[in-house]
Design a protein around this motif. Structure first.
Motif, PDB file in Angstrom:
ATOM      1  N   PHE A 109       0.677  -1.287   0.046  1.00 54.91           N
ATOM      2  CA  PHE A 109       0.105   0.057  -0.005  1.00 54.91           C
ATOM      3  C   PHE A 109       0.795   1.183   0.177  1.00 54.91           C
ATOM      4  CE2 PHE A 109      -2.358  -3.218   2.635  1.00 54.91           C
ATOM      5  CZ  PHE A 109      -3.288  -3.646   1.496  1.00 54.91           C
ATOM      6  N   TYR A 110       2.123   1.122   0.503  1.00 56.09           N
ATOM      7  CA  TYR A 110       2.979   2.128   0.639  1.00 56.09           C
ATOM      8  C   TYR A 110       4.254   1.901  -0.057  1.00 56.09           C
ATOM      9  CZ  TYR A 110      -0.305   4.130   3.856  1.00 56.09           C
ATOM     10  OH  TYR A 110      -1.691   4.444   4.365  1.00 56.09           O
ATOM     11  N   TYR A 111       5.085   2.725  -0.808  1.00 58.18           N
ATOM     12  CA  TYR A 111       6.442   2.417  -1.015  1.00 58.18           C
ATOM     13  C   TYR A 111       7.461   2.686   0.121  1.00 58.18           C
ATOM     14  CZ  TYR A 111      10.836   2.263  -3.612  1.00 58.18           C
ATOM     15  OH  TYR A 111      12.092   2.030  -3.934  1.00 58.18           O
ATOM     16  N   GLY A 112       8.020   1.357   0.440  1.00 57.47           N
ATOM     17  CA  GLY A 112       9.047   1.439   1.206  1.00 57.47           C
ATOM     18  C   GLY A 112       8.553   2.044   2.660  1.00 57.47           C
ATOM     19  N   THR A 113       8.987   3.074   3.282  1.00 57.81           N
ATOM     20  CA  THR A 113       8.713   3.648   4.528  1.00 57.81           C
ATOM     21  C   THR A 113       8.261   4.887   4.217  1.00 57.81           C
ATOM     22  OG1 THR A 113      11.008   4.809   4.709  1.00 57.81           O
ATOM     23  CG2 THR A 113      10.749   2.433   5.570  1.00 57.81           C
ATOM     24  N   ASN A 114       7.286   5.173   2.930  1.00 59.07           N
ATOM     25  CA  ASN A 114       6.569   6.233   2.749  1.00 59.07           C
ATOM     26  C   ASN A 114       5.633   6.523   4.060  1.00 59.07           C
ATOM     27  OD1 ASN A 114       7.909   6.747   0.508  1.00 59.07           O
ATOM     28  ND2 ASN A 114       5.656   6.628  -0.772  1.00 59.07           N
ATOM     29  N   PRO A 115       5.365   7.760   4.257  1.00 59.03           N
ATOM     30  CA  PRO A 115       4.394   7.948   5.677  1.00 59.03           C
ATOM     31  C   PRO A 115       3.032   7.649   5.272  1.00 59.03           C
ATOM     32  CG  PRO A 115       5.077  10.134   4.516  1.00 59.03           C
ATOM     33  CD  PRO A 115       6.100   8.963   4.135  1.00 59.03           C
ATOM     34  N   ASN A 116       2.048   7.263   5.957  1.00 55.48           N
ATOM     35  CA  ASN A 116       0.698   6.765   5.755  1.00 55.48           C
ATOM     36  C   ASN A 116      -0.201   7.771   6.129  1.00 55.48           C
ATOM     37  OD1 ASN A 116       0.101   7.207   8.505  1.00 55.48           O
ATOM     38  ND2 ASN A 116       0.604   4.775   8.928  1.00 55.48           N
ATOM     39  N   SER A 117       0.325   9.271   6.312  1.00 57.74           N
ATOM     40  CA  SER A 117      -0.867  10.139   6.411  1.00 57.74           C
ATOM     41  C   SER A 117      -0.196  11.316   6.285  1.00 57.74           C
ATOM     42  CB  SER A 117      -1.673  10.097   7.570  1.00 57.74           C
ATOM     43  OG  SER A 117      -1.036  10.289   8.970  1.00 57.74           O
ATOM     44  N   TRP A 118      -0.978  12.626   6.020  1.00 56.61           N
ATOM     45  CA  TRP A 118      -0.254  13.841   6.068  1.00 56.61           C
ATOM     46  C   TRP A 118      -1.325  14.826   6.543  1.00 56.61           C
ATOM     47  CZ3 TRP A 118      -2.395  17.795   3.128  1.00 56.61           C
ATOM     48  CH2 TRP A 118      -1.789  19.175   3.309  1.00 56.61           C
ATOM     49  N   THR A 119      -0.915  15.798   7.518  1.00 50.69           N
ATOM     50  CA  THR A 119      -2.142  16.420   7.888  1.00 50.69           C
ATOM     51  C   THR A 119      -2.044  18.082   7.414  1.00 50.69           C
ATOM     52  OG1 THR A 119      -2.332  15.412  10.061  1.00 50.69           O
ATOM     53  CG2 THR A 119      -3.133  17.616  10.124  1.00 50.69           C
ATOM     54  N   GLY A 120      -3.201  18.541   6.849  1.00 50.23           N
ATOM     55  CA  GLY A 120      -3.041  19.791   6.358  1.00 50.23           C
ATOM     56  C   GLY A 120      -4.427  20.310   5.870  1.00 50.23           C
TER      57      GLY A 120
END
Length: 229
Positions: A109-120
């Motif tokens: 679902f994510y490439y490597g260690t890409n973060p799973n969320s972003w707040t903005g």
């Protein structure tokens, strides 16, 4: 002073763990064709498009409009798109993938260690937003290599997020690569591209604060709702 459309009402985290039902809206028109990112990364927090939407575009709105936009957690899940998953996936499945918080296998679902969320405040529509924008089409494949009647192209005439003249960027990443994101092709199918390869249509997405009220209008295209605080 802009026309936006209602995607739906979703339980939404404001980034602190506080979850409330919020109205999610999308700008009716694109703000132009742009790169998702100008270098090789599908991490939304580092994307030049994220910076522009939450910088130049946001500050160009009126102060009242800016105060109507909630700070929220956007989930960043996508899916592999290869390794057997392919585009036979549906919008129902994609809704689940977009909200996964960790991989169960490498680059699922994510490439490597890409973060799973972003707040903005401002982001893009999900692939699932597009798939659910047409009645009874959420179980169609995102793309079929054999027949357009088997995928979301069959719903073009009833999908209000469709734009047959332009390809549109979406938020989810293609999890098997560090440099690709999903998009909706002008013909209505879901595909992907390298984030710095081509410039595609950008329609900002946001969640309204709970203090926003309808101050006029009837909600039709000829007499849209007007919003105020």
């Amino acid at each position: 002073n802009e026309v936006w459309r209602i995607i739906g009402i979703f339980p939404t985290d404001d980034g602190t763990g506080n979850i409330e039902n919020r109205i999610k809206i999308i700008r009716n028109e694109s703000i132009g064709n742009k790169y998702w990112n100008t270098y090789s990364s599908n991490i939304w927090a580092r994307a030049t498009l994220k910076t522009e939407l939450n910088g130049t575009y946001l500050t160009g709105l009126t102060s009242e409009a800016q105060s109507m936009i909630e700070n929220v957690k956007y989930y960043l899940g996508g899916y592999n798109g290869w390794s057997g998953q392919g585009y036979t996936q549906t919008s129902v499945q994609m809704y689940s993938y977009e909200r996964k918080i960790k991989n169960t296998t490498s680059n699922e679902f994510y490439y490597g260690t890409n973060p799973n969320s972003w707040t903005g405040k401002l982001a893009l529509m999900y692939v699932s937003d597009y798939g659910y924008a047409s009645s009874n089409c959420e179980n169609k494949m995102l793309y079929s290599s054999t027949s357009s009647t088997d995928d979301l192209r069959a719903c073009n005439s009833t999908n209000w997020l469709s734009n047959n003249s332009a390809t549109q960027w979406t938020l989810p990443q293609v999890a098997c690569f560090s440099y690709s994101a999903f998009n909706v092709h002008s013909g209505g199918l879901v595909g992907n591209d390298i984030v710095y390869n081509n410039q595609y249509g950008v329609r900002p997405v946001l969640y309204l604060t709970s203090s926003v009220q309808i101050t006029g209008g009837s909600g039709t295209s000829a007499n849209p709702y007007t919003l105020g605080l």
